[in-house]
Design a protein around this motif. Structure first.
Motif, PDB file in Angstrom:
ATOM      1  N   SER A   1     -30.887  71.975 179.475  1.00 31.21           N
ATOM      2  CA  SER A   1     -29.654  71.669 180.103  1.00 31.21           C
ATOM      3  C   SER A   1     -28.829  72.339 180.926  1.00 31.21           C
TER       4      SER A   1
ATOM      5  N   THR B   1     -25.799  81.599 177.545  1.00 30.54           N
ATOM      6  CA  THR B   1     -27.080  81.082 178.278  1.00 30.54           C
ATOM      7  C   THR B   1     -28.002  82.287 177.996  1.00 30.54           C
TER       8      THR B   1
ATOM      9  N   GLU C   1     -18.498  78.183 172.585  1.00 30.51           N
ATOM     10  CA  GLU C   1     -19.001  77.932 174.074  1.00 30.51           C
ATOM     11  C   GLU C   1     -20.487  78.244 174.191  1.00 30.51           C
ATOM     12  N   SER C   2     -21.006  77.846 175.407  1.00 27.56           N
ATOM     13  CA  SER C   2     -22.491  78.377 175.430  1.00 27.56           C
ATOM     14  C   SER C   2     -22.761  79.567 175.677  1.00 27.56           C
TER      15      SER C   2
ATOM     16  N   HIS D   1     -25.576  74.214 171.397  1.00 22.76           N
ATOM     17  CA  HIS D   1     -24.130  74.436 171.569  1.00 22.76           C
ATOM     18  C   HIS D   1     -23.351  72.982 171.715  1.00 22.76           C
ATOM     19  N   LEU D   2     -24.269  72.113 172.624  1.00 31.07           N
ATOM     20  CA  LEU D   2     -23.648  70.721 173.099  1.00 31.07           C
ATOM     21  C   LEU D   2     -23.673  69.719 171.815  1.00 31.07           C
TER      22      LEU D   2
ATOM     23  N   GLU E   1     -28.244  76.799 174.551  1.00 29.91           N
ATOM     24  CA  GLU E   1     -27.296  75.870 175.324  1.00 29.91           C
ATOM     25  C   GLU E   1     -27.352  74.467 174.957  1.00 29.91           C
ATOM     26  N   LYS E   2     -28.445  74.096 174.731  1.00 27.84           N
ATOM     27  CA  LYS E   2     -28.634  72.757 173.788  1.00 27.84           C
ATOM     28  C   LYS E   2     -28.086  72.621 172.733  1.00 27.84           C
TER      29      LYS E   2
ATOM     30  N   TYR F   1     -22.813  67.471 182.728  1.00 24.64           N
ATOM     31  CA  TYR F   1     -23.991  68.177 182.095  1.00 24.64           C
ATOM     32  C   TYR F   1     -25.134  67.269 182.589  1.00 24.64           C
TER      33      TYR F   1
ATOM     34  N   SER G   1     -25.174  72.521 183.647  1.00 25.34           N
ATOM     35  CA  SER G   1     -23.973  71.942 183.904  1.00 25.34           C
ATOM     36  C   SER G   1     -23.412  72.586 185.241  1.00 25.34           C
TER      37      SER G   1
ATOM     38  N   TYR H   1     -27.409  80.121 164.740  1.00 25.36           N
ATOM     39  CA  TYR H   1     -28.300  79.476 165.625  1.00 25.36           C
ATOM     40  C   TYR H   1     -30.144  79.498 164.845  1.00 25.36           C
TER      41      TYR H   1
END
Length: 538
Positions: A30, A145, A142-143, A133-134, A130-131, A21, A32, A117
């Motif tokens: 972010s 996008t 999972e992310s 999710h981390l 995406e951020k 990442y 990957s 979210y």
């Protein structure tokens, strides 16, 4: 670096990727990089290198070169879990997760994750998922996008949405009133067909879309919505609402609606379909004013006073002049139907209205006396004043006392009509319960970031609104439970979610999920909301 697994839906094979990442300064998000290192053995869970990744010269048990590769790697992650756990428990409690799984078998986890979210990251655009999710554990895991979220929204069909309405509606429909109301959502888009200029409820000078919601009055949860063009008034929507609910299979219903939905055709339609209703009305309607004048002196008696709300209430039995056109027979049915009119007088509202009116009369008189006419005030000038000009005395402004007394006569009064027998204060309680819809509109626009529509396609718009609706179900349930358990004394909705959001979980492939430290006040929140406190399963 970390190992991330992903299953190929076509073959059922799970592949392992070495993932790095990094932060993209240009795109400010972010990103990957992934390199496939092998596939997961379904029996042992080990990573088996794919072709071209085995070391040359190594042998397997069969005598062939062994596909050895990197040693199996176990990833351990610390993730925030407390708030998403709460929302997941609510989704199960309401049957929402099960209904979504039935309607969206391939994407229901993604829908739930996006809804979580939207609730937890208020006012943050969806590309920041995406951020998020981390750092958070969520159903999809999972992310998603920005392009994938657009594809998700576009994949949602009307059949799937209507199926969810049916499933959720059957869980909510009991012997209760349904609150029905609308709001306007502004947009900068010039390509969406339903974005039109209309009566904006927030005085926003932008074209808009109108969104209508139906809520259970007791449960406080929405189970139906409809979007329509921004230039359609509320009074035109009831007929289509009744048709939609009939198609969805809902039987006899009860509606609470504000006076914006009142029209003779709507009331006739509610009678025709044998639907119970409670509707706000204007005092200026002839039959409302006629019956009010008949009991005017009786309303403000101490026997009709409720000191808990500082309001007088009085009920009158009346007759509604029912009409029904029958185009197929070329005639019109005329009949009388029983109706109850509830009249109220609020002391505070009456005093405020009188003071505001007196200030307005004084201001209008000053404008006339000084010759500073305002064109938009002409109707009020003619109604309340008489202006005479003579050579000797000049301009003289006189009050029309009878007109002013007539206007002041009804300050502080309001009325509700219904076709179900009940006392005045029961009706008022039911009517005020529709404030749950106003609260929901506030959550949609503020908490769920829908004050402005930022989509450019019709399918994207439909999918975004549906996902917001899923989030609204969960946040409305939380709001309802916070009210019942008195949690609003110590927390706002935002503060409560933040208080739980910091609870961590620890996950790796070789152990069951572990829960981090839990404070007593956090445990008490779960208990007050009727949710089991999260515990480690190892």
């Amino acid at each position: 670096m970390s190992i991330v697994t992903q299953t190929d839906k076509r073959t059922g094979i799970t592949y392992a990727y070495d993932t790095t990442y990094y932060w993209d300064k240009e795109k400010r998000q972010s990103r990957s990089k992934r390199i496939c290192v092998g596939k997961i053995d379904p029996e042992t869970g080990d990573i088996v290198p794919t072709r071209g990744r085995a070391k040359k010269g190594s042998k397997s048990a069969s005598g062939k070169p062994a596909k050895t590769g990197p040693k199996p790697f176990v990833e351990t992650r610390h993730l925030y879990y407390g708030a998403t756990y709460l929302l997941n428990e609510f989704a199960n409690e309401l049957g929402l997760a099960a209904d979504l799984r039935q309607c969206f078998p391939e994407t229901y986890k993604q829908l739930l994750s996006v809804a979580f979210y939207l609730i937890l990251e208020d006012n943050n655009p969806l590309y920041r998922f995406e951020k998020w999710h981390l750092t958070h554990k969520h159903p999809y895991g999972e992310s998603i996008t920005s392009p994938r979220s657009s594809e998700l929204f576009a994949s949602i069909t009307d059949d799937q949405v209507n199926k969810l309405f049916r499933l959720q509606g059957r869980r909510r429909v009991e012997d209760e009133y349904w609150a029905y109301d609308s709001t306007s959502i502004s947009s900068y888009s010039e390509t969406l067909a339903q974005i039109q200029y209309g009566k904006n409820k927030e005085d926003d000078q932008l074209p808009q879309l109108n969104l209508l919601l139906v809520f259970g009055e007791e449960s406080g949860i929405p189970f139906y919505y409809r979007k329509l063009a921004g230039n359609i008034p509320d009074s035109k929507t009831v007929k289509h609402l009744l048709e939609d609910l009939d198609i969805l299979g809902f039987g006899k219903t009860k509606f609470v609606m504000d006076r914006g939905f009142y029209s003779e055709s709507n009331i006739n339609g509610l009678y025709r379909d044998h639907i119970k209703f409670l509707v706000g009305t204007k005092l200026s309607l002839k039959f409302i004013k006629k019956h009010l004048d008949e009991v005017y002196d009786d309303i403000r008696m101490f026997v009709n006073f409720d000191e808990s709300i500082n309001t007088y209430g009085y009920t009158v039995s009346a007759q509604w002049e029912y009409t029904q056109e029958r185009p197929y027979k070329g005639d019109v049915i005329k009949d009388k139907r029983r109706m109850y009119i509830h009249y109220y007088y609020s002391i505070e509202n009456g005093a405020d209205d009188e003071q505001a009116f007196d200030k307005r009369i004084a201001s209008l008189c000053k404008e006339l006396s000084e010759g500073k006419y305002v064109e938009s005030h002409k109707k009020a000038y003619d109604q309340f004043f008489e202006v005479k000009t003579t050579p000797k005395r000049g301009r003289q402004v006189y009050y029309k006392e009878d007109a002013i007394k007539e206007a002041r006569r009804y300050f502080g009064y309001f009325a509700l009509i219904t076709n179900e027998k009940m006392d005045a204060f029961t009706a008022l309680h039911l009517y005020r319960m529709k404030d749950v819809v106003e609260k929901a509109f506030g959550n949609l626009k503020e908490r769920l970031n829908m004050r402005r529509l930022l989509v450019s396609s019709e399918k994207g718009l439909d999918g975004k609104i549906f996902t917001e609706f899923v989030a609204l179900i969960l946040i409305s349930h939380l709001d309802h439970k916070m009210k019942k358990s008195d949690l609003y004394k110590n927390y706002t909705l935002h503060q409560l979610l933040d208080e739980l959001d910091v609870i961590e979980c620890f996950e790796d492939a070789n152990h069951s999920l572990r829960i981090g430290e839990l404070l007593n006040k956090q445990a008490k929140i779960y208990e007050a909301l009727g949710v089991k406190v999260p515990t480690s399963s190892c």
